[in-house]
Design a protein around this motif. Structure first.
Motif, short mmCIF file in Angstrom:
data_model
loop_
_atom_site.label_atom_id
_atom_site.label_comp_id
_atom_site.label_asym_id
_atom_site.label_seq_id
_atom_site.Cartn_x
_atom_site.Cartn_y
_atom_site.Cartn_z
N LYS B 174 -11.39 -129.02 68.01
CA LYS B 174 -10.83 -129.91 69.04
C LYS B 174 -9.79 -130.84 68.43
N ILE B 175 -10.17 -131.42 67.29
CA ILE B 175 -9.22 -132.31 66.61
C ILE B 175 -7.97 -131.52 66.23
N GLU B 176 -8.20 -130.30 65.81
CA GLU B 176 -7.07 -129.47 65.39
C GLU B 176 -6.08 -129.31 66.53
N LYS B 177 -6.61 -129.09 67.73
CA LYS B 177 -5.73 -128.91 68.90
C LYS B 177 -4.89 -130.16 69.15
N CYS B 178 -5.55 -131.33 69.07
CA CYS B 178 -4.81 -132.58 69.28
C CYS B 178 -3.80 -132.80 68.16
N ALA B 179 -4.24 -132.51 66.94
CA ALA B 179 -3.42 -132.80 65.78
C ALA B 179 -2.10 -132.05 65.80
N ARG B 180 -2.05 -130.95 66.56
CA ARG B 180 -0.85 -130.12 66.55
C ARG B 180 0.39 -130.86 67.05
N ILE B 181 0.19 -131.97 67.75
CA ILE B 181 1.37 -132.70 68.22
C ILE B 181 1.97 -133.59 67.12
N PHE B 182 1.30 -133.66 65.97
CA PHE B 182 1.83 -134.51 64.89
C PHE B 182 2.59 -133.70 63.86
N TYR B 183 3.66 -134.29 63.35
CA TYR B 183 4.45 -133.58 62.33
C TYR B 183 3.64 -133.28 61.10
N THR B 184 2.71 -134.18 60.75
CA THR B 184 1.95 -133.96 59.51
C THR B 184 1.09 -132.69 59.61
N GLN B 185 0.50 -132.46 60.80
CA GLN B 185 -0.32 -131.25 60.99
C GLN B 185 0.56 -130.01 60.88
N GLN B 186 1.73 -130.06 61.51
CA GLN B 186 2.63 -128.90 61.48
C GLN B 186 3.13 -128.63 60.07
N LEU B 187 3.42 -129.69 59.35
CA LEU B 187 3.89 -129.50 57.96
C LEU B 187 2.76 -128.98 57.10
N ARG B 188 1.54 -129.40 57.44
CA ARG B 188 0.38 -128.90 56.73
C ARG B 188 0.25 -127.39 56.92
N GLU B 189 0.49 -126.94 58.15
CA GLU B 189 0.41 -125.50 58.40
C GLU B 189 1.50 -124.75 57.63
N MET B 190 2.65 -125.37 57.50
CA MET B 190 3.70 -124.73 56.69
C MET B 190 3.26 -124.62 55.25
N LEU B 191 2.57 -125.66 54.76
CA LEU B 191 2.09 -125.60 53.37
C LEU B 191 1.02 -124.52 53.21
N ASP B 192 0.23 -124.28 54.25
CA ASP B 192 -0.78 -123.22 54.18
C ASP B 192 -0.12 -121.84 54.09
N LEU B 193 0.98 -121.68 54.85
CA LEU B 193 1.69 -120.39 54.83
C LEU B 193 2.51 -120.22 53.56
N MET B 194 3.18 -121.29 53.16
CA MET B 194 4.07 -121.30 52.01
C MET B 194 5.24 -120.32 52.15
N THR B 195 5.61 -120.01 53.40
CA THR B 195 6.76 -119.14 53.64
C THR B 195 7.22 -119.34 55.07
N PHE B 196 8.47 -118.98 55.33
CA PHE B 196 8.96 -119.08 56.71
C PHE B 196 8.50 -117.91 57.56
N ASP B 197 8.04 -116.82 56.91
CA ASP B 197 7.57 -115.66 57.69
C ASP B 197 6.32 -116.04 58.45
N GLY B 198 6.27 -115.61 59.71
CA GLY B 198 5.07 -115.84 60.50
C GLY B 198 4.96 -117.26 60.98
N LEU B 199 6.02 -118.03 60.84
CA LEU B 199 6.01 -119.41 61.33
C LEU B 199 6.10 -119.40 62.85
#
Ligand SMILES: Nc1ncnc2c1ncn2[C@@H]1O[C@H](COP(=O)(O)OP(=O)(O)OP(=O)(O)O)[C@@H](O)[C@H]1O
Ligand SMILES: [Mg+2]
Lengths: 287, 228
Positions: B174-199
């Motif tokens: 639930k928190i994850e769903k809310c957190a998606r509106i924040f830049y920090t959560q989105q940047l965190r997901e980019m760090l998990d992927l570590m690539t632009f593919d699949g973004l």
């Protein structure tokens, strides 16, 4: 140097400055005197463009304040009573910042600190300075830029007599170097010995102006002779023929311990003009 | 230009002496080095601590330091002196912003040591974006608050939301769903992927909206309050 005509300023509904005219000639020390709340700081802030005003005209260096160039502003030193210093930085580091902003050589920092007697404290962080030392550091900051025009808002308030004398000497040195000085104070004595011209400001109006000596002479109609008798008694007599008999008598009887004639000082002139004391009563009340 | 550099130099001189701000810059890089080298848990995702702390660093250090630097200068009336010395508000803000960004990037450089060389540019780019948005939010608070007390009562909750919510999001959907509106959560997901593919397209959009909001808010605060 500074010309102002009919300046008015109010905060909300309260009129703080009403119709002030000024004409300050190059090379002089001009003193603005007035009790706390008279509007001295506000007037400086208006002239230096920190505060917008409702009506009137001001020119500095012959230009409206809003049209002063960066180069003009570099020649104006301003020390306000509420200005701060960087507490954690040392005196030298504090001055370095402003030497760089004003583009003056770093070598001036040492000279300026020596000038204000802070050479020994130059590496101390500003928060460890006493109040007088802080004031002198602020003074070093404005002196370092060798201003052509200097605004000092109560440069000596709260300083001990020694430091005050020292600051007076520095201000006179600036004048000798051709700098025009605009200072505010509620210390009469200071104004008398420093200023070429003073203006008495009360509730936003200039109630009189002129050379300090001139103003005092103008109000010289209440001359008195004060006598302190050996018995401990104090007498105040008219300074005139009517008192001569009494004085001669006391003198002959050898009763007089001290005798002084009292000329009006700026202080008494001010009280006469306004019924207010200069060294603000408020301060005493709140002390 | 010269004035921006003067402000940066002033801040650098102050950094060593201003412990609370210094700790902000140093704590997460140091924690990262320690945790990555000292703690190994089986099945732990690669560079788990680096990524976790990176997001917290991003949401915390630039935001709090910019807000406290600006509000302190207002409270102690030193900002006024700078303005009287003809330093333009823009120059001052640029100086403080650049200084913070450079120091944070240096911190990120330390935290990047765990990545392989080819991943480092991507990591630094993500961090750089996060820092910029946080600096704008910090400046917003600094401009709005007239003293340090007000500033910290504003930045503490804001900073907590941006830096801790992405961490909590790992444990709660639930928190994850809310957190998606924040830049920090989105940047965190980019760090998990570590690539632009699949973004997901959502990621750049949310980051952009956050950035625009922060910068707009900053200009509103600045217009209303100036640097007085
Ligand atoms: N920003 C402000 N908002 C509202 N009123 C103000 C403001 N600044 C000054 N005033 C009012 O203007 C009047 C003049 O204030 P000012 O600071 O100019 O006095 P001053 O002569 O410098 O006094 P002091 O000797 O105590 O420094 C005061 O009544 C004060 O309350
Ligand atoms: Mg004042």
């Amino acid at each position: 140097m500074i010309k102002a005509k009919g300046i008015c300023k109010s905060f909300a509904d309260k009129k703080v400055i009403t119709g002030v005219d000024l004409d300050i000639k190059p090379g002089m020390i001009f003193g603005l005197l007035g009790p706390s709340g008279a509007g001295k700081t506000s007037l400086i802030r208006i002239i230096t463009g920190q505060l917008v005003f409702e009506s009137g005209e001001i020119s500095v260096f012959g230009k409206p304040v809003s049209e002063l160039s960066g180069e003009d502003k570099r020649q104006i030193g301003i020390m306000m009573d509420d200005h701060g210093v960087y507490d954690r930085l040392s005196c030298i580091e504090n001055l370095k910042i402003f030497a760089d902003i004003y583009g003056v050589p770093r070598s001036r920092i040492k000279t300026a600190l020596a000038q204000v007697g802070l050479a020994d404290a130059s590496k101390k962080p500003a928060m460890k300075l006493s109040k007088g030392m802080r004031t002198r550091l602020q003074l070093a900051r404005v002196l370092m830029i060798s201003p052509r025009l200097l605004f000092l808002d109560e440069p000596t308030s709260g300083l001990d007599p020694m430091t005050m004398k020292y600051v007076h000497k520095l201000i006179l040195e600036q004048k000798a170097n051709g700098c025009t000085v605009f200072l505010t104070t509620h210390n009469m004595e200071e104004a008398s010995c420093l200023c070429d011209e003073v203006a008495l400001l009360n509730e936003g109006k200039i109630i009189d102006r002129g050379a300090p000596g001139e103003i005092c002479r103008k109000y010289n109609h209440q001359k008195k002779v004060n006598i302190h008798l050996k018995s401990g008694e104090d007498l105040e007599l008219e300074h005139g023929a009517s008192s001569s008999g009494k004085i001669a008598e006391l003198m002959a009887q050898g009763q007089i311990e001290t005798i002084h004639s009292s000329e009006p000082t700026l202080e008494t002139v001010f009280i006469e003009l306004t019924g207010r004391k200069l060294e603000s009563e408020e301060e005493i009340r709140y002390a | 230009m010269r004035n921006i550099w003067v402000i940066i130099k002033k801040q650098l001189a102050d950094t060593i002496k201003n412990k609370p701000v210094l700790i902000q810059f140093v704590m997460y890089p140091v924690l990262t080095l320690i945790m990555e080298n000292a703690v190994t848990i089986p099945d732990m995702p690669e560079l788990f601590f680096t990524k976790l702390f990176s997001v917290m660093y991003m949401g915390m250090a630039p935001l709090t330091s910019v807000a406290s630097i600006i509000s302190e200068e207002k409270e102690k009336n030193t900002l006024r002196v700078l303005m009287m010395a003809n330093v333009k508000p823009g120059e001052y803000l640029a100086g403080v912003g650049l200084y913070t960004w450079i120091l944070c990037m240096a911190g990120a450089g330390v935290m990047a040591t765990g990545f392989s060389a080819y991943q480092i540019p991507f990591y630094l780019a993500v961090m750089a974006i996060g820092f910029i948005i946080s600096i704008a939010i910090g400046a917003c608070i600094g401009v709005f608050a007239s003293n340090q007390m007000t500033a910290s009562s504003l930045f503490v909750p804001v900073m907590l939301v941006f830096s801790f919510v992405p961490m909590l999001a790992m444990f709660n959907d639930k928190i994850e769903k809310c957190a998606r509106i924040f830049y920090t959560q989105q940047l965190r997901e980019m760090l998990d992927l570590m690539t632009f593919d699949g973004l997901k397209i959502e990621t750049p959009v949310v980051i952009l909206i956050n950035a625009i909001l922060a910068i707009t808010l900053f200009f509103i605060a600045f217009k209303r309050k100036g640097l007085e």
